[in-house]
Design an enzyme around this catalytic site. Structure first.
Site, PDB file in Angstrom:
ATOM      1  N   ASN A  78      -9.702  -1.206  32.056  1.00  0.00           N
ATOM      2  CA  ASN A  78      -8.718  -2.282  31.841  1.00  0.00           C
ATOM      3  C   ASN A  78      -9.007  -3.114  30.594  1.00  0.00           C
ATOM      4  O   ASN A  78      -9.116  -4.332  30.645  1.00  0.00           O
ATOM      5  CB  ASN A  78      -8.597  -3.170  33.085  1.00  0.00           C
ATOM      6  CG  ASN A  78      -9.871  -3.904  33.424  1.00  0.00           C
ATOM      7  OD1 ASN A  78     -10.946  -3.509  32.983  1.00  0.00           O
ATOM      8  ND2 ASN A  78      -9.771  -4.974  34.200  1.00  0.00           N
TER       9      ASN A  78
ATOM     10  N   ASN B 170     -12.230 -10.793  42.667  1.00  0.00           N
ATOM     11  CA  ASN B 170     -11.298  -9.876  43.322  1.00  0.00           C
ATOM     12  C   ASN B 170     -11.949  -8.501  43.453  1.00  0.00           C
ATOM     13  O   ASN B 170     -12.318  -7.922  42.447  1.00  0.00           O
ATOM     14  CB  ASN B 170     -10.008  -9.766  42.495  1.00  0.00           C
ATOM     15  CG  ASN B 170      -8.931  -8.997  43.237  1.00  0.00           C
ATOM     16  OD1 ASN B 170      -8.996  -8.851  44.443  1.00  0.00           O
ATOM     17  ND2 ASN B 170      -7.966  -8.473  42.512  1.00  0.00           N
TER      18      ASN B 170
ATOM     19  N   HIS C 133     -19.548   0.701  37.611  1.00  0.00           N
ATOM     20  CA  HIS C 133     -18.432  -0.253  37.594  1.00  0.00           C
ATOM     21  C   HIS C 133     -18.776  -1.450  36.712  1.00  0.00           C
ATOM     22  O   HIS C 133     -19.322  -2.446  37.174  1.00  0.00           O
ATOM     23  CB  HIS C 133     -18.126  -0.704  39.032  1.00  0.00           C
ATOM     24  CG  HIS C 133     -16.803  -1.376  39.180  1.00  0.00           C
ATOM     25  ND1 HIS C 133     -16.011  -1.224  40.283  1.00  0.00           N
ATOM     26  CD2 HIS C 133     -16.123  -2.208  38.353  1.00  0.00           C
ATOM     27  CE1 HIS C 133     -14.907  -1.933  40.147  1.00  0.00           C
ATOM     28  NE2 HIS C 133     -14.956  -2.550  38.975  1.00  0.00           N
TER      29      HIS C 133
ATOM     30  N   HIS D 235     -15.864  -1.302  45.174  1.00  0.00           N
ATOM     31  CA  HIS D 235     -16.165  -2.587  45.818  1.00  0.00           C
ATOM     32  C   HIS D 235     -15.578  -2.792  47.223  1.00  0.00           C
ATOM     33  O   HIS D 235     -14.669  -3.599  47.405  1.00  0.00           O
ATOM     34  CB  HIS D 235     -15.753  -3.768  44.936  1.00  0.00           C
ATOM     35  CG  HIS D 235     -14.450  -3.617  44.205  1.00  0.00           C
ATOM     36  ND1 HIS D 235     -13.281  -3.263  44.827  1.00  0.00           N
ATOM     37  CD2 HIS D 235     -14.147  -3.780  42.900  1.00  0.00           C
ATOM     38  CE1 HIS D 235     -12.306  -3.222  43.924  1.00  0.00           C
ATOM     39  NE2 HIS D 235     -12.819  -3.531  42.750  1.00  0.00           N
TER      40      HIS D 235
ATOM     41  N   HIS E 152     -16.161 -13.351  31.699  1.00  0.00           N
ATOM     42  CA  HIS E 152     -15.022 -14.181  31.290  1.00  0.00           C
ATOM     43  C   HIS E 152     -15.537 -15.340  30.447  1.00  0.00           C
ATOM     44  O   HIS E 152     -16.580 -15.900  30.755  1.00  0.00           O
ATOM     45  CB  HIS E 152     -14.291 -14.751  32.512  1.00  0.00           C
ATOM     46  CG  HIS E 152     -13.539 -13.707  33.282  1.00  0.00           C
ATOM     47  ND1 HIS E 152     -12.410 -13.097  32.796  1.00  0.00           N
ATOM     48  CD2 HIS E 152     -13.777 -13.151  34.492  1.00  0.00           C
ATOM     49  CE1 HIS E 152     -11.971 -12.210  33.672  1.00  0.00           C
ATOM     50  NE2 HIS E 152     -12.790 -12.214  34.716  1.00  0.00           N
TER      51      HIS E 152
ATOM     52  N   ASP F 138      -8.864   0.245  38.041  1.00  0.00           N
ATOM     53  CA  ASP F 138      -9.527  -0.937  38.597  1.00  0.00           C
ATOM     54  C   ASP F 138      -9.015  -2.249  38.007  1.00  0.00           C
ATOM     55  O   ASP F 138      -8.813  -2.370  36.806  1.00  0.00           O
ATOM     56  CB  ASP F 138     -11.037  -0.866  38.390  1.00  0.00           C
ATOM     57  CG  ASP F 138     -11.717  -2.088  38.964  1.00  0.00           C
ATOM     58  OD1 ASP F 138     -11.707  -2.241  40.186  1.00  0.00           O
ATOM     59  OD2 ASP F 138     -12.213  -2.925  38.182  1.00  0.00           O
TER      60      ASP F 138
ATOM     61  N   LEU G 196     -16.569  -4.071  30.132  1.00  0.00           N
ATOM     62  CA  LEU G 196     -17.195  -4.408  28.842  1.00  0.00           C
ATOM     63  C   LEU G 196     -16.242  -5.153  27.911  1.00  0.00           C
ATOM     64  O   LEU G 196     -16.653  -5.668  26.875  1.00  0.00           O
ATOM     65  CB  LEU G 196     -17.727  -3.147  28.166  1.00  0.00           C
ATOM     66  CG  LEU G 196     -18.915  -2.498  28.896  1.00  0.00           C
ATOM     67  CD1 LEU G 196     -19.376  -1.249  28.156  1.00  0.00           C
ATOM     68  CD2 LEU G 196     -20.076  -3.468  29.044  1.00  0.00           C
ATOM     69  N   ARG G 197     -14.969  -5.197  28.275  1.00  0.00           N
ATOM     70  CA  ARG G 197     -13.957  -6.028  27.579  1.00  0.00           C
ATOM     71  C   ARG G 197     -13.643  -5.599  26.157  1.00  0.00           C
ATOM     72  O   ARG G 197     -12.828  -6.248  25.495  1.00  0.00           O
ATOM     73  CB  ARG G 197     -14.371  -7.516  27.560  1.00  0.00           C
ATOM     74  CG  ARG G 197     -14.688  -8.107  28.916  1.00  0.00           C
ATOM     75  CD  ARG G 197     -13.490  -8.118  29.826  1.00  0.00           C
ATOM     76  NE  ARG G 197     -13.775  -8.838  31.063  1.00  0.00           N
ATOM     77  CZ  ARG G 197     -13.236  -8.513  32.231  1.00  0.00           C
ATOM     78  NH1 ARG G 197     -12.389  -7.507  32.319  1.00  0.00           N
ATOM     79  NH2 ARG G 197     -13.519  -9.195  33.313  1.00  0.00           N
TER      80      ARG G 197
ATOM     81  N   ASP H 146     -19.571  -4.333  39.310  1.00  0.00           N
ATOM     82  CA  ASP H 146     -18.299  -4.970  38.971  1.00  0.00           C
ATOM     83  C   ASP H 146     -18.526  -6.149  38.030  1.00  0.00           C
ATOM     84  O   ASP H 146     -17.871  -7.195  38.132  1.00  0.00           O
ATOM     85  CB  ASP H 146     -17.521  -5.412  40.221  1.00  0.00           C
ATOM     86  CG  ASP H 146     -16.048  -5.700  39.915  1.00  0.00           C
ATOM     87  OD1 ASP H 146     -15.614  -5.462  38.769  1.00  0.00           O
ATOM     88  OD2 ASP H 146     -15.337  -6.156  40.832  1.00  0.00           O
TER      89      ASP H 146
END
Lengths: 429, 316
Positions: A88, A274, A54, A228, A305, A148, A57-58, A301
């Site tokens: 995502n 979250n 989980h 999670h 950011h 996710d 890596l953006r 997770d």
């Protein structure tokens, strides 16, 4: 050829290990003799490389937060030889094209396996299945599918997804969050949220989906993975499902093993995540669940950011914490120092079991001759202070900044290549 | 003396709160005279930083600051750089650069005032004028002042006073600050609301909780009605405005059951006919206008103490 001598394994054996090419060529009881240029691991432990199921890596889309390369660096520094990138991104990893791009970027980085996770639904919209088969057949050979960040909340879509992935022994990893019970939710609903006036994210919103999905998995005889888990009630439901023989696995994050919702009291968004941080009672239930094997694995997770998304008021901040470089230390602190788990248990929960769930055959193997040389050498007794600025991740949003944690990662061998040497990333040409 | 910031009613000890009320009383007496203005905060700059519309609170702070001779800058988010996407941090740093001594902040995000105070964005004293669904400490101070003025003029604190707070406790910053402050001052609180408008976790609060307004109305000294937001109806917190009004509104029938000396309060703005009937709002028991008046005195006291005004004696 790399020689590592006097290394202690998780089971307590002290061995000499020889790496030749991509494989372990020899493992023998430590002879106590010096070998020229060998890595002397006296007092250190040699474990199979850690495996994360989980990881955010953006890339593509949010390269200011993380890229496949910087995420791989962070993973290597944290002792991971395999990570799994969540879907995502922007564009969403819902086609063979996107997962192959991520897979290739991972190969190019060359610091750990980067295994893309595919989206369950197109654009994560929860309405139509994405091209699951095409992603499974791609060079990335995707086996885990997850929306996710969002829950596959429509029970019919969830049922179809669970059924569909049976074709290739795939697995659906569910982000369990009932959306109607968590509209604008900011933190765990309870005593602290009542006092500080933040909208609650009730435990029941997680548990209701876990309960529904284990019943669906039983009905269609498919594999379900719960991302999670954060609540004591969730652990109970999974215990019940396992007792019934339902094919369910579950993960817990390091931060949910250590941190609680009272940290939100000062409204510092570094603790905004979250699912949210829960209560001490939940933390204890998660630790026990992990020790017992009800929760199968630890997953980070890792959610990078950029600074501006945390250096603001609570509501404007993004949800998420980075975790690759602190995961091992937090698990040692919460599970080994508390004597809830042995080192063998830790290897099981952070390497063997995740590799098995995901089908990563080069990972999570026994330290023995002819196995892939995905190994980490750690100093279990060393301590270190977390300095966010020193993290290899492009983002610095760790909730553990300033904390003194046990255990450091000294060397990492990925497919026989040393990628971390003496606590530093090896320059890759 | 209080120092630093005023972010929560919990920041104040009982003694500090009582001292503030005493200062407010003294300031109220001075400003009741022919010359309402004191020179104590001359040269200080106070910024009203309002991210939510609130004419009442803003003009109350503005009046308070001006009566103490401070310079006042009103910054409202609408039509400003904020509506163009400027962050709270950048706004704060801008105000810092302009030399604000105090920032009075109203913000929709719970904890915004606390963030302003805890970060290095700005050095000014921060006064929370309402943050999301968290707190509104100066409202609690003015409510305590008003209760004391009417029911305990001679005594030290509010011991034994029975206060009912009725309405949307879940979303109310007024309720949270009042619960903290009034219990600290010795009052006994009962919250009356439908279960949908009470937070999970309310059982940890030092209050009694009731779902039945009628069984409580005759037992209190103070009934404090909270504004009900009409959008709560769309979210099914209650079935209809009429039903809410019937069960939880202060109407003439309930007003008649109040004890002889009991008072009616409301933080404003009122929804007449919804949570409070016109007769109740305008009844002799209503002290709603006093609350507004006392708001200025209490906010003067807060600004005075936070910005270290010269001792009161000198300004006379």
């Amino acid at each position: 050829m790399i020689n590592i001598i006097n290394a202690k394994l998780a089971n307590g054996d002290v061995v000499d290990v020889q790496i030749n090419g991509e494989l372990i060529s020899k493992v023998s009881t430590a002879a106590g003799t010096k070998i020229k240029k060998a890595i002397d691991a006296t007092g250190k432990m040699l474990l199979p490389g850690l495996v994360d199921l989980h990881t955010h890596l953006r890339e593509p889309g949010q390269e200011d937060a993380e890229t496949v390369l910087t995420g791989s660096k962070s993973a290597a520094a944290g002792g991971f030889t395999a990570i799994s990138s969540m879907a995502n991104t922007n564009p969403v990893a819902d086609t063979a094209g996107v997962v192959e791009q991520i897979y290739r970027l991972g190969k190019a980085a060359g610091l750990c396996d980067v295994n893309p996770i595919g989206a369950v639904t197109k654009g994560l919209d929860g309405e139509k299945l994405s091209e699951i088969g095409a992603m499974a057949d791609s060079i990335a050979k995707v086996r885990i599918f997850s929306d996710d960040g969002k829950c596959v909340s429509d029970p019919l879509i969830m049922r179809r997804a669970l059924e569909y992935v049976k074709t290739f022994n795939g697995i659906i990893a569910q982000h369990a969050q009932e959306p109607r019970l968590t509209v604008d939710a900011q933190m765990n609903e309870g005593s602290v949220s009542a006092r500080i006036g933040l909208k609650g994210w009730p435990a029941i919103a997680e548990e209701a989906i876990i309960a529904r999905d284990i019943l669906l998995a039983e009905h269609v005889q498919s594999r379900l993975h719960i991302c999670h888990v954060t609540t004591a009630g969730g652990v109970d439901l999974i215990r019940w499902a396992k007792a019934r023989g339902i094919q369910v696995t579950a993960e817990v994050t390091p931060h949910h093993l250590l941190l609680t919702d009272d940290l939100v009291e000062n409204y510092d968004p570094i603790y905004k995540v979250n699912p949210p941080l829960r209560t001490q009672k939940d933390v204890m239930a998660l630790r026990e669940g992990l020790a017992e094997g009800i929760i199968d694995i630890v997953a980070t997770d890792h959610a990078p950011h950029p600074t501006e998304d945390k250096d603001c008021e609570w509501h404007s901040a993004a949800f998420g914490m980075v975790g690759l470089e602190t995961a091992l230390s937090v698990v040692v602190k919460t599970m080994i120092e508390s004597k809830l788990m042995s080192w063998s248990d830790l290897v099981n929960r952070m390497s063997i079991k995740p590799a098995k769930i995901a089908g990563y055959q080069q990972q999570g193997q026994e330290i023995a001759a002819n196995q892939p040389a995905n190994l980490i050498l750690i100093d279990p007794a060393a301590t270190w202070q977390v300095n966010p600025k020193s993290l290899h991740s492009k983002s610095k949003n760790t909730p553990f900044g300033g904390m003194e944690l046990p255990t450091t990662v000294i060397d990492v061998f990925y497919n026989g290549k040393q990628v971390v040497a003496n606590r530093k990333l090896v320059d890759q040409e | 003396m209080i120092s630093g910031h005023l972010l929560s009613a919990a920041d104040l000890s009982k003694e500090q709160a009582l001292n503030l009320l005493a200062t407010a009383k003294e300031l109220a007496q001075i400003t009741d005279g022919p010359n309402k203005k004191l020179p104590t905060l001359r040269g200080k700059t106070i910024v009203n930083l309002f991210f939510e519309d609130s004419t009442r609170t803003r003009i109350s702070f503005e009046t308070a600051a001006k009566r103490l001779s401070a310079d006042v800058i009103n910054f409202s988010a609408k039509g400003s750089s904020v509506s163009k996407g400027e962050s709270l941090k950048d706004t704060a740093q801008t105000l810092q650069a302009m030399g604000a001594d105090a920032v009075v902040i109203r913000h929709g995000s719970s904890g915004a005032a606390k963030r302003l105070a805890d970060t290095q964005w700005i050095q000014a004293a921060v006064i929370n004028a309402g943050d999301g669904t968290h707190e509104h400490p100066t409202q609690a101070l003015l409510d305590a002042f008003t209760i004391k003025q009417h029911l305990r003029p001679g005594s030290k604190d509010l011991s034994g006073i029975k206060v009912l707070i009725v309405g949307d406790i879940l979303h109310s910053r007024v309720a949270r600050s009042n619960i903290l402050l009034l219990t600290k001052l010795g009052a006994e609180l009962t919250l009356v609301a439908p279960p949908t408008l009470l937070p999970v976790g309310v059982s940890d609060w030092p209050v009694k909780v009731s779902y039945d307004f009628d069984s409580e109305i005759s037992k209190c000294d103070v009934v404090m009605m909270l504004r009900i937001q009409l959008e709560r109806m769309a979210d099914s917190f209650f079935p209809s405005a009429q039903e809410y009004s019937r069960r939880y509104g202060l109407n003439s029938a309930r007003l008649s059951k109040l004890a002889k000396n009991a008072i009616v309060m409301h933080p404003g703005p009122m929804n007449r006919g919804l949570e409070i009937s016109a007769e109740s709002a305008d009844d002799l028991k209503s002290v709603i206008i006093d609350q507004v008046k006392n708001g200025v005195a209490v906010r003067m006291a807060v600004l005075y103490e936070l910005l270290g005004g010269a001792p009161l004696g000198d300004s006379k």
